[in-house]
Design an enzyme around this catalytic site. Structure first.
Site, PDB file in Angstrom:
ATOM      1  N   LYS A 137      38.948  30.196  48.948  1.00  0.00           N
ATOM      2  CA  LYS A 137      37.837  30.513  48.039  1.00  0.00           C
ATOM      3  C   LYS A 137      36.723  31.263  48.783  1.00  0.00           C
ATOM      4  O   LYS A 137      36.197  32.273  48.325  1.00  0.00           O
ATOM      5  CB  LYS A 137      37.289  29.208  47.452  1.00  0.00           C
ATOM      6  CG  LYS A 137      35.974  29.336  46.744  1.00  0.00           C
ATOM      7  CD  LYS A 137      36.144  30.053  45.444  1.00  0.00           C
ATOM      8  CE  LYS A 137      34.813  30.421  44.830  1.00  0.00           C
ATOM      9  NZ  LYS A 137      34.956  31.096  43.559  1.00  0.00           N
ATOM     10  N   CYS A 176      27.502  32.838  44.181  1.00  0.00           N
ATOM     11  CA  CYS A 176      28.792  32.714  44.860  1.00  0.00           C
ATOM     12  C   CYS A 176      28.863  33.659  46.042  1.00  0.00           C
ATOM     13  O   CYS A 176      28.902  33.239  47.191  1.00  0.00           O
ATOM     14  CB  CYS A 176      29.899  33.043  43.875  1.00  0.00           C
ATOM     15  SG  CYS A 176      29.721  32.150  42.335  1.00  0.00           S
TER      16      CYS A 176
HETATM   17  N1  SAJ Z   1      28.058  44.014  43.166  1.00  0.00           N
HETATM   18  C1  SAJ Z   1      27.692  45.214  43.752  1.00  0.00           C
HETATM   19  N2  SAJ Z   1      28.643  46.192  43.872  1.00  0.00           N
HETATM   20  C2  SAJ Z   1      29.928  46.017  43.450  1.00  0.00           C
HETATM   21  C3  SAJ Z   1      30.296  44.792  42.860  1.00  0.00           C
HETATM   22  C4  SAJ Z   1      29.328  43.808  42.730  1.00  0.00           C
HETATM   23  O1  SAJ Z   1      26.537  45.411  44.156  1.00  0.00           O
HETATM   24  O2  SAJ Z   1      30.715  46.969  43.576  1.00  0.00           O
HETATM   25  C5  SAJ Z   1      27.047  42.939  43.032  1.00  0.00           C
HETATM   26  C6  SAJ Z   1      26.773  42.540  41.583  1.00  0.00           C
HETATM   27  O3  SAJ Z   1      25.847  43.388  40.985  1.00  0.00           O
HETATM   28  C7  SAJ Z   1      26.253  41.131  41.755  1.00  0.00           C
HETATM   29  C8  SAJ Z   1      27.071  40.614  42.946  1.00  0.00           C
HETATM   30  O4  SAJ Z   1      27.575  41.767  43.607  1.00  0.00           O
HETATM   31  O5  SAJ Z   1      24.892  41.126  42.095  1.00  0.00           O
HETATM   32  C9  SAJ Z   1      28.212  39.715  42.580  1.00  0.00           C
HETATM   33  O6  SAJ Z   1      28.873  40.174  41.415  1.00  0.00           O
HETATM   34  P1  SAJ Z   1      30.452  40.164  41.219  1.00  0.00           P
HETATM   35  O7  SAJ Z   1      30.739  40.696  39.881  1.00  0.00           O
HETATM   36  O8  SAJ Z   1      31.121  40.817  42.359  1.00  0.00           O
HETATM   37  O9  SAJ Z   1      30.852  38.638  41.364  1.00  0.00           O
HETATM   38  P2  SAJ Z   1      30.339  37.253  40.723  1.00  0.00           P
HETATM   39  O10 SAJ Z   1      29.361  36.636  41.675  1.00  0.00           O
HETATM   40  O11 SAJ Z   1      29.930  37.382  39.317  1.00  0.00           O
HETATM   41  O12 SAJ Z   1      31.716  36.426  40.757  1.00  0.00           O
HETATM   42  C10 SAJ Z   1      32.398  36.278  41.984  1.00  0.00           C
HETATM   43  C11 SAJ Z   1      33.878  36.664  41.788  1.00  0.00           C
HETATM   44  N3  SAJ Z   1      34.557  36.754  43.070  1.00  0.00           N
HETATM   45  C12 SAJ Z   1      35.270  37.849  43.454  1.00  0.00           C
HETATM   46  O13 SAJ Z   1      35.358  38.826  42.758  1.00  0.00           O
HETATM   47  C13 SAJ Z   1      35.950  37.773  44.781  1.00  0.00           C
HETATM   48  C14 SAJ Z   1      34.547  35.635  40.894  1.00  0.00           C
HETATM   49  O14 SAJ Z   1      35.946  35.895  40.798  1.00  0.00           O
HETATM   50  C15 SAJ Z   1      34.332  34.228  41.471  1.00  0.00           C
HETATM   51  O15 SAJ Z   1      34.927  33.238  40.645  1.00  0.00           O
HETATM   52  C16 SAJ Z   1      32.836  33.979  41.521  1.00  0.00           C
HETATM   53  O16 SAJ Z   1      32.254  34.940  42.419  1.00  0.00           O
HETATM   54  C17 SAJ Z   1      32.601  32.579  42.017  1.00  0.00           C
HETATM   55  O17 SAJ Z   1      32.264  31.715  41.183  1.00  0.00           O
HETATM   56  O18 SAJ Z   1      32.805  32.317  43.204  1.00  0.00           O
END
Ligand code: SAJ
Length: 415
Positions: free
Chosen positions: A213, A267
């Protein structure tokens, strides 16, 4: 095949409530437990206290059918799933106090044959620690560290991997890592998840599952840090980072993520620290990625301050407050941090647009003006795009031509 007629879900937040609801929709009697009386009352009225697409309808249905009942204290069940927060404390050390509190709460109602699943993101070893606490509270029962496969109570670690905004679909479709403290625990847990998971259940031990995880979210954090670092380098060299990434991504083996105002959520911005805390000397890239991403909001603030210098008391329109697009979640949001910081500086009038909330969070009340997107753009000298909400697609581009636009997400850019 183990049979689970009743399951207690400890923690009815962004993960616990959807999981409890999906289980209940498959005919399992689910007892949802949360210390938050308001959440319990809301759920028992068939309503939701969090925003997640389609969750409200499903909660309404399972509560009406009598398959989901919320309470503030646990009662006996065949299995217990713990989905409570694991924030970090000072020095980025994981705080397991919610897990410990859950252990204390369920200990009195445990019985022989029970399965306990920890779903909260946790440092490696947390499931064993949980088993240790339970063994202290219930000396009359045996646990895996004492009796292995023949223990009275089995424990497994099964991380959730759902993406906020797509939770109900991903809960069912995603593959699931099922890490048992014993082989029997893993098999029991797989039987439970197979009630609603269509993806594959991948069996392993609890420590590997815990690390998996953390690894998934660190992978994403490191990759976003790479994109954010590129955005700083590009700013310095006068290159459009969005064009740069689009071009580089046309290589068949390159797939760069998107720069943004920083990494938010509870996360990705948290979990890598659990690895750093466990192996500080070894986790060098993981730590640096966290630092790069945590530093990005300061870079954005500096960009705005530089732009504001060119005006007298400019109007700064900030678009979006949530931690990512199309959700209402403002926790751990870099957009929030940036706006709070800007509001505290004497740069000009700050207008805020956030289509997913009805009123400003307390931190911003009285310090900024809460307005609709059109009005904000109309009045703005500087437009700061912080979140790529789909509602902002309606912003008329020609209006932006006469404004200074700081687009942290490349939202308005196209080739
Ligand atoms: N972000 C960027 N650039 C990107 C992608 C995301 O700046 O290219 C930023 C987003 O704006 C946000 C942050 O990263 O601020 C996180 O967003 P996210 O969509 O990547 O992820 P979360 O936090 O909503 O969910 C993540 C997911 N993990 C992965 O994709 C590896 C999800 O599958 C997990 O279940 C979740 O964390 C968790 O609960 O751990």
């Amino acid at each position: 095949m183990f049979k689970f007629n009743t399951v207690a879900m400890i923690g009815l937040g962004y993960i616990g409530l959807p999981t409890a609801t999906v289980l209940a929709s498959r005919g399992v009697k689910v007892i949802g437990v949360d210390v938050n009386q308001h959440a319990v009352d809301t759920i028992n009225r068939g309503k939701v206290h969090i925003v997640e697409p389609d969750l409200d309808g499903l909660v309404h249905h399972v509560v009406k059918e009598g398959n989901l009942v919320a309470r503030t204290t646990p009662q006996e069940a065949d299995a217990f799933i713990i989905a409570v927060p694991t924030p970090f404390m000072d020095g980025h050390k994981p705080d397991l106090s919610y897990i410990e509190a859950a252990a204390r709460a369920i200990a009195p109602v445990l019985r022989q044959g029970n399965l306990i699943i920890l779903e909260s993101t946790s440092p490696v070893g947390a499931t064993e620690q949980l088993a240790g606490w339970l063994a202290e509270y219930r000396t009359d029962l045996s646990f895996p560290q004492q009796a292995g496969d023949s223990a009275d109570v089995q424990l497994a670690y099964c991380p959730e991997r759902v993406l906020p905004g797509h939770v109900l679909r991903e809960l069912v479709e995603n593959d699931r890592i099922v890490g048992g403290m014993t082989t029997k625990a893993a098999e029991m847990a797989a039987d439970l998840y197979q009630i609603f998971v269509r993806g594959e259940c991948l069996l392993t031990d609890s420590r590997t599952a815990e690390m998996a995880k953390l690894t998934e979210n660190s992978f994403r954090d490191v990759n976003i840090a790479f994109a954010n670092e590129l955005s700083l380098i590009s700013d310095k060299l006068g290159i459009n980072v969005w064009e740069l990434i689009e071009l580089a991504n046309r290589h068949p083996r390159v797939n760069i993520l998107k720069p943004g105002p920083g990494v938010g959520g509870h996360c990705i911005a948290v979990d890598p620290w659990f690895i750093v805390d466990s192996a500080p000397k070894e986790a060098r890239i993981i730590r640096t990625a966290r630092e790069v991403n945590d530093n990005k909001p300061h870079h954005v603030i500096e960009q705005v301050a530089r732009a504001a210098d060119r005006f007298k008391n400019p109007v700064i329109a900030c678009l979006g407050l949530s931690f990512k697009a199309d959700i209402d979640d403002l926790r751990e949001s870099p957009a929030m941090d940036i706006v709070v910081d800007l509001a505290g500086r004497d740069l000009g009038r700050v207008l805020v647009v956030e289509p997913h909330i009805d009123k400003l969070p307390a931190k911003l009340e009285g310090k900024v003006e809460f307005v609709a997107a059109d009005e904000a753009i109309e009045q703005a000298d500087i437009v700061l795009l912080l979140v790529d909400h789909k509602q902002f697609k309606r912003v008329r581009r020609e209006k932006l031509q006469t404004r200074v636009v700081i687009d942290t997400r490349g939202f308005f850019w196209s080739r």
